[in-house]
Design an enzyme around this catalytic site. Structure first.
Site, PDB file in Angstrom:
ATOM      1  CG  HIS A   1      -0.446   0.171   2.409  1.00 61.75           C
ATOM      2  ND1 HIS A   1      -0.208   1.189   3.120  1.00 61.75           N
ATOM      3  CD2 HIS A   1      -0.256  -1.021   3.341  1.00 61.75           C
ATOM      4  CE1 HIS A   1       0.190   0.994   4.556  1.00 61.75           C
ATOM      5  NE2 HIS A   1       0.262  -0.443   4.752  1.00 61.75           N
TER       6      HIS A   1
ATOM      7  CG  ASP B   1       2.870  -0.030   7.610  1.00 61.17           C
ATOM      8  OD1 ASP B   1       2.251  -0.286   6.823  1.00 61.17           O
ATOM      9  OD2 ASP B   1       2.069   0.266   8.760  1.00 61.17           O
TER      10      ASP B   1
ATOM     11  CD  GLU C   1      -3.229  -1.474   5.653  1.00 60.64           C
ATOM     12  OE1 GLU C   1      -3.417  -2.611   6.372  1.00 60.64           O
ATOM     13  OE2 GLU C   1      -2.602  -0.331   6.028  1.00 60.64           O
ATOM     14  CD  GLU C   2      -1.480   2.081   8.061  1.00 63.75           C
ATOM     15  OE1 GLU C   2      -2.041   1.595   8.510  1.00 63.75           O
ATOM     16  OE2 GLU C   2      -0.283   1.946   7.376  1.00 63.75           O
TER      17      GLU C   2
ATOM     18  CG  ASP D   1       1.154  -3.753   5.032  1.00 66.31           C
ATOM     19  OD1 ASP D   1       1.869  -3.024   5.337  1.00 66.31           O
ATOM     20  OD2 ASP D   1      -0.137  -3.749   5.349  1.00 66.31           O
TER      21      ASP D   1
ATOM     22  CG  HIS E   1       0.859   2.486  12.349  1.00 61.78           C
ATOM     23  ND1 HIS E   1      -0.181   1.958  12.847  1.00 61.78           N
ATOM     24  CD2 HIS E   1       1.037   1.998  11.095  1.00 61.78           C
ATOM     25  CE1 HIS E   1      -0.589   1.159  11.883  1.00 61.78           C
ATOM     26  NE2 HIS E   1       0.202   1.208  10.953  1.00 61.78           N
TER      27      HIS E   1
END
Ligand SMILES: *[C@@H]1O[C@H](CO)[C@@H](O)[C@H](O)[C@H]1NC(C)=O
Ligand SMILES: *[C@@H]1O[C@H](CO)[C@@H](O)[C@H](O)[C@H]1NC(C)=O
Ligand SMILES: *[C@@H]1O[C@H](CO)[C@@H](O)[C@H](O)[C@H]1NC(C)=O
Ligand SMILES: *[C@@H]1O[C@H](CO)[C@@H](O)[C@H](O)[C@H]1NC(C)=O
Ligand SMILES: *[C@@H]1O[C@H](CO)[C@@H](O)[C@H](O)[C@H]1NC(C)=O
Ligand SMILES: [Zn+2]
Length: 476
Positions: free
Chosen positions: A294, A306, A340-341, A368, A438
């Site tokens: 993503h 990520d 995606e998140e 991912d 994140h």
């Protein structure tokens, strides 16, 4: 006592030997493991030259360090790419340009409606028993505080069970969750549901200990979900260090008072795009093998790990195949998912749009979970399909990446299980993935060019061979 213990141990030993025998018998029983036809084994072995060329191209040839270098240029220029932001859309525009420059086919964006949450300014301060700034990151989809912020006493809960036991202490309080990290899938429940679980008992806000095994005072954001049956309250993550400190202070009998200020809000959905590029198949252009990652990320760090890494090794797989002048029989399709998140919003719409062609999808790969040193893939699908992948894995023995584990897939490709389409993901040494995930620590420094070369080679070998075999993978 001693005797008792050794008797118990002897029993356990006997039991474990027994269960070992049982396992053997069971695996014996399952050893009607699909035997591949000799022709199929020959066909797959016949890709050994091509596999070597792919590996050389990626490790020491024109592809060496290419995915890392391309990703660095991209994320240094655009930074993090939050869904709904113009920055994400600008980066997608540029990505489409790059894919075209790379000579790929059918480069286009497929429009989808995506979430548009904005963080705004945010701040938390411990007021009692002493004044201190608490580093926070608001959680995705959180509401903000009133303009004057929220000032309230705090209670610390180590688990949902403790919340249930102490629910009478929660009204008008800020609930701090400090659960020990067990594993991401287990502990993430506090980030996802903590706010509503506490709101149910009248909490005014929640602060959740970062979901991860390690921190150097780093808060880690991520999506959270409100339960519509209770009021939506502001929610943010705090560092492991602060969560433990607040926990200690409370248990020492101190009164905790916290001031929280958050401007977070959710704006109307906007149009984004899944980014698509292909190498058109020479014989069965309608049939596809998908490689994917993503392109969106949280709004912190660079979104390099990520999931810039997964998106860019997927691009690299096509780039290598094209660079070697190879054209598989069926279409090799790259998809860089958007949003995606927030829970796979972009990939879900892709699935809805394309599921009528599910029988033409041989397999979907998703990376991912890191692009560190690879040791193979994880796979979900029939035993027969797994045996085919294991045979292909033999082409990767020279780079120690021949393993095929179970439980492949991920947020962006799991939709396809509904139609029994096989899915796979990259198995790699991602033990430290959640150190950076994140957070502001998700930058290019986490990644390694040579590890990405290996990941790209694994991806390209599987993708090319599966796109070029006579048949699509068998279903369950
Ligand atoms: C083996 O692969 C080569 C290309 O690498 C191809 O020319 C040849 O036809 C293949 N042989 C068989 C038996 O499939
Ligand atoms: C790839 O990157 C590694 C590590 O930074 C470096 O040692 C190597 O020289 C690079 N190789 C090429 C071909 O640029
Ligand atoms: C986005 O949502 C709107 C409103 O629900 C709908 O009219 C539109 O067709 C959607 N666009 C896409 C690309 O799905
Ligand atoms: C929402 O809360 C209600 C009441 O506590 C509960 O019954 C329901 O299961 C919750 N829903 C979700 C999706 O968690
Ligand atoms: C594969 O593993 C062997 C043994 O551990 C090691 O010597 C070799 O360098 C590894 N190859 C690669 C490409 O990492
Ligand atoms: Zn991700």
């Amino acid at each position: 006592m001693k005797l008792f213990i050794s008797a118990a141990l002897a029993t356990m030993e006997a039991l474990s030997i027994l269960s070992g025998i049982l396992l053997l018998l069971l695996s014996g029983a399952q050893s009607h493991e699909p035997i591949l036809s000799e022709k199929l084994i020959r066909d797959i072995s016949n890709y050994s030259d091509i596999a070597l060329k792919i590996i050389d191209y990626s490790l020491t040839g024109p592809g060496a360090n290419q995915s890392y270098n391309r990703l660095a240029t991209f994320v240094d220029r655009y930074g993090p790419r939050l869904s709904g932001s113009s920055n994400l859309e600008d980066s997608i525009d540029h990505m489409l340009y790059l894919l075209q420059q790379d000579g790929l086919d059918n480069v286009h964006g497929e429009e989808v409606n995506v979430t548009h949450w904005v963080r705004g300014n945010e701040k938390a301060q411990l007021l009692e028993p002493r004044s201190a700034e608490l580093s926070i990151l608001g959680l995705g989809s959180s509401v903000g505080t009133p303009e004057e912020g929220i000032t309230a006493d705090a209670v610390v809960m180590r688990s949902f069970d403790e919340l249930e036991e102490r629910k009478d202490e929660v009204k008008d309080r800020i609930v701090v969750f400090n659960p020990p990290y067990v594993s991401y899938p287990v502990t993430v429940a506090y980030r996802v549901n903590g706010a509503s679980r506490a709101s149910k008992y009248g909490a005014v806000a929640t602060l959740i200990r970062t979901v991860g095994p390690f921190s150097i005072y780093s808060p880690h954001t991520g999506i959270q979900e409100y339960n519509s049956s209770v009021p939506a309250i502001p929610t943010a993550c705090i560092t492991i260090e602060d969560a433990n400190m607040l926990d200690r202070l409370e248990r020492a009998g101190e009164r905790l008072t916290i001031h929280l200020y958050m401007e977070a809000q959710t704006l109307p959905m906007v149009i984004s795009r899944n980014t698509v590029a292909e190498i058109k198949g020479s014989v069965y252009p309608d049939q596809v093998v998908v490689v994917s990652g993503h392109l969106d990320s949280w709004d912190v760090g660079q979104g390099a790990m990520d999931d810039g890494g997964g998106a860019f090794i997927s691009w690299q797989a096509l780039s290598i195949v094209r660079g070697l002048g190879l054209t598989p029989k069926r279409t090799l399709r790259l998809v860089m998912w958007t949003d995606e998140e927030a829970g796979g919003i972009g990939s879900q719409q892709y699935y809805q749009r394309h599921r009528e062609d599910a029988d033409k999808y041989s397999i979907l790969f998703e990376s991912d979970e890191g692009v560190f040193l690879p040791y193979g893939i994880q796979f979900s699908g029939s035993a027969e399909a797994k045996a085919i992948l294991q045979q292909i894995g033999q082409l990767l023995v020279s780079i120690n990446a021949s393993e095929v584990y179970d439980n492949g897939g991920g947020t962006d490709v799991d939709w396809w299980r509904e139609d029994k389409v096989p899915t796979a993901s990259l198995a790699n040494h991602n033990e430290h993935y959640f150190w950076y995930h994140h957070s502001n620590g998700d930058t290019m420094d986490v990644l390694d060019p040579e590890e990405m070369n290996l990941c790209s080679a694994v991806w390209a070998v599987y993708a090319y061979v599966l796109a070029d075999l006579d048949d699509v993978l068998p279903r369950g």
